[in-house]
Write a protein that holds these residues in place. Sequence first.
Motif, PDB file in Angstrom:
ATOM      1  N   UNK A 181      24.802   9.278  11.373  1.00 48.76           N
ATOM      2  CA  UNK A 181      25.463   8.030  10.997  1.00 48.76           C
ATOM      3  C   UNK A 181      25.208   6.995  12.098  1.00 48.76           C
ATOM      4  N   UNK A 182      24.357   6.012  11.812  1.00 48.51           N
ATOM      5  CA  UNK A 182      24.068   4.957  12.786  1.00 48.51           C
ATOM      6  C   UNK A 182      25.040   3.798  12.557  1.00 48.51           C
ATOM      7  N   UNK A 183      25.921   3.589  13.517  1.00 43.91           N
ATOM      8  CA  UNK A 183      27.004   2.613  13.369  1.00 43.91           C
ATOM      9  C   UNK A 183      26.724   1.388  14.234  1.00 43.91           C
ATOM     10  N   UNK A 184      26.299   0.277  13.590  1.00 39.57           N
ATOM     11  CA  UNK A 184      26.053  -0.938  14.372  1.00 39.57           C
ATOM     12  C   UNK A 184      27.048  -2.051  14.035  1.00 39.57           C
ATOM     13  N   UNK A 185      28.107  -1.692  13.344  1.00 40.49           N
ATOM     14  CA  UNK A 185      29.241  -2.583  13.069  1.00 40.49           C
ATOM     15  C   UNK A 185      28.869  -3.843  12.287  1.00 40.49           C
ATOM     16  N   UNK A 186      27.793  -3.789  11.518  1.00 40.79           N
ATOM     17  CA  UNK A 186      27.444  -4.941  10.690  1.00 40.79           C
ATOM     18  C   UNK A 186      26.486  -4.509   9.581  1.00 40.79           C
ATOM     19  N   UNK A 187      26.342  -5.347   8.562  1.00 41.08           N
ATOM     20  CA  UNK A 187      25.302  -5.130   7.566  1.00 41.08           C
ATOM     21  C   UNK A 187      24.051  -5.823   8.089  1.00 41.08           C
ATOM     22  N   UNK A 188      23.163  -5.089   8.734  1.00 41.33           N
ATOM     23  CA  UNK A 188      22.001  -5.714   9.362  1.00 41.33           C
ATOM     24  C   UNK A 188      20.983  -6.233   8.366  1.00 41.33           C
ATOM     25  N   UNK A 201      28.274  16.362  11.438  1.00 38.22           N
ATOM     26  CA  UNK A 201      28.298  14.905  11.365  1.00 38.22           C
ATOM     27  C   UNK A 201      28.097  14.330  12.768  1.00 38.22           C
ATOM     28  N   UNK A 202      27.061  13.545  12.948  1.00 36.84           N
ATOM     29  CA  UNK A 202      26.791  12.936  14.255  1.00 36.84           C
ATOM     30  C   UNK A 202      26.775  11.423  14.091  1.00 36.84           C
ATOM     31  N   UNK A 203      27.705  10.756  14.763  1.00 31.31           N
ATOM     32  CA  UNK A 203      27.743   9.291  14.717  1.00 31.31           C
ATOM     33  C   UNK A 203      27.057   8.743  15.963  1.00 31.31           C
ATOM     34  N   UNK A 204      26.142   7.798  15.764  1.00 32.08           N
ATOM     35  CA  UNK A 204      25.434   7.176  16.884  1.00 32.08           C
ATOM     36  C   UNK A 204      25.801   5.700  16.917  1.00 32.08           C
ATOM     37  N   UNK A 205      26.410   5.257  18.003  1.00 36.16           N
ATOM     38  CA  UNK A 205      26.744   3.836  18.131  1.00 36.16           C
ATOM     39  C   UNK A 205      25.469   3.080  18.472  1.00 36.16           C
ATOM     40  N   UNK A 206      25.103   2.125  17.634  1.00 37.64           N
ATOM     41  CA  UNK A 206      23.885   1.358  17.877  1.00 37.64           C
ATOM     42  C   UNK A 206      24.236  -0.129  17.935  1.00 37.64           C
TER      43      UNK A 206
END
Lengths: 80, 248
Positions: free
Chosen positions: B118-125, B205-210
Amino acid sequence: MRSMGERKLIVLVEINKRLCKDCGYCMHFCPKKILAESKERNSRGYFYPELTDPDACISCGICATVCPEGAIELPPKGED
Amino acid sequence: MAEYMRSHMIADAQSGYCPGCLHALATRLVSDVIEELGQADNSLNVISVGCSALNILYWNGDFLSVAHGRAPAAATGVKRTNPERLVFAYQGDGDLAAIGLAEIMSAANRGENFTVIFANNQTYGMTGGQMAPTTLLGQKTTTTVYGRDAETTGYPMKMCELISTLEAPVFVARYALNSPKGIRDARAGIKKAFEYQLAGKGFTFVELLTNCPTNWKLSPLQTLEYMNTNTIPYFKPGVYKDKEAENV
């Protein structure tokens, strides 16, 4: 290249400038601060990093770790 | 030394991601781990919709491109019919935490034996920087121009915390990709998740803050600092659940 005495494994940074997008992460995280932006652009128009002082490189691999594009590699010398 | 060599699982060309995008780094980490585990010919990447779909041109291994948010559902089908395959869904936060919330929670609750990255960049890129469920309070996006306000849009959704409350998942962890240490931790975490899957343990489940330099309107280096001061204090990295470690 400097002589490494009796050490068997010598690795040196290899920069694939074609893949670089000039994000600057490698230059920012290099502990020795020996990566600098090139004067020329690559085929996509990005400035790429260049080793300014290869002798000072400690082959820590941080530049290769942080490169999003995998443009920096540390191949073990003498392989192949 | 293989750690410092480019994987053959990704194309020998520039990725489609913007300069400084940590999505490309996340993809590279996953490809490295797959090659390290010797699963290059046995892996299947279930690609979701969003910037993660740029992997269609970048990923050299087998992949499946599925409808928006439905990657865990498709991965369930693939894994159940091909139990020996290393199956993982690669999803962004808009895909996983918004439109695909039902699929991810259901798949996690069933304990399906595959991995979700799960790549989490806090926006709809991909669509131009709209607010995602994970957008931080006060963060400006094209749909929250004065910054996200909890009164009208609620609070950022913490997926690791949510999923770790379920009974079935065996490994739930979050890593930040904005430092060499974080990247190395993430690599070890992805490897652990894949090893659990190959051993048939269950849902991982692995979340990656991007980051998103383009839509955060910051330079790549500024986004790393922004993650340190804003993202990481809210989305705390760490292992939220590791059933195998608990059993030891």
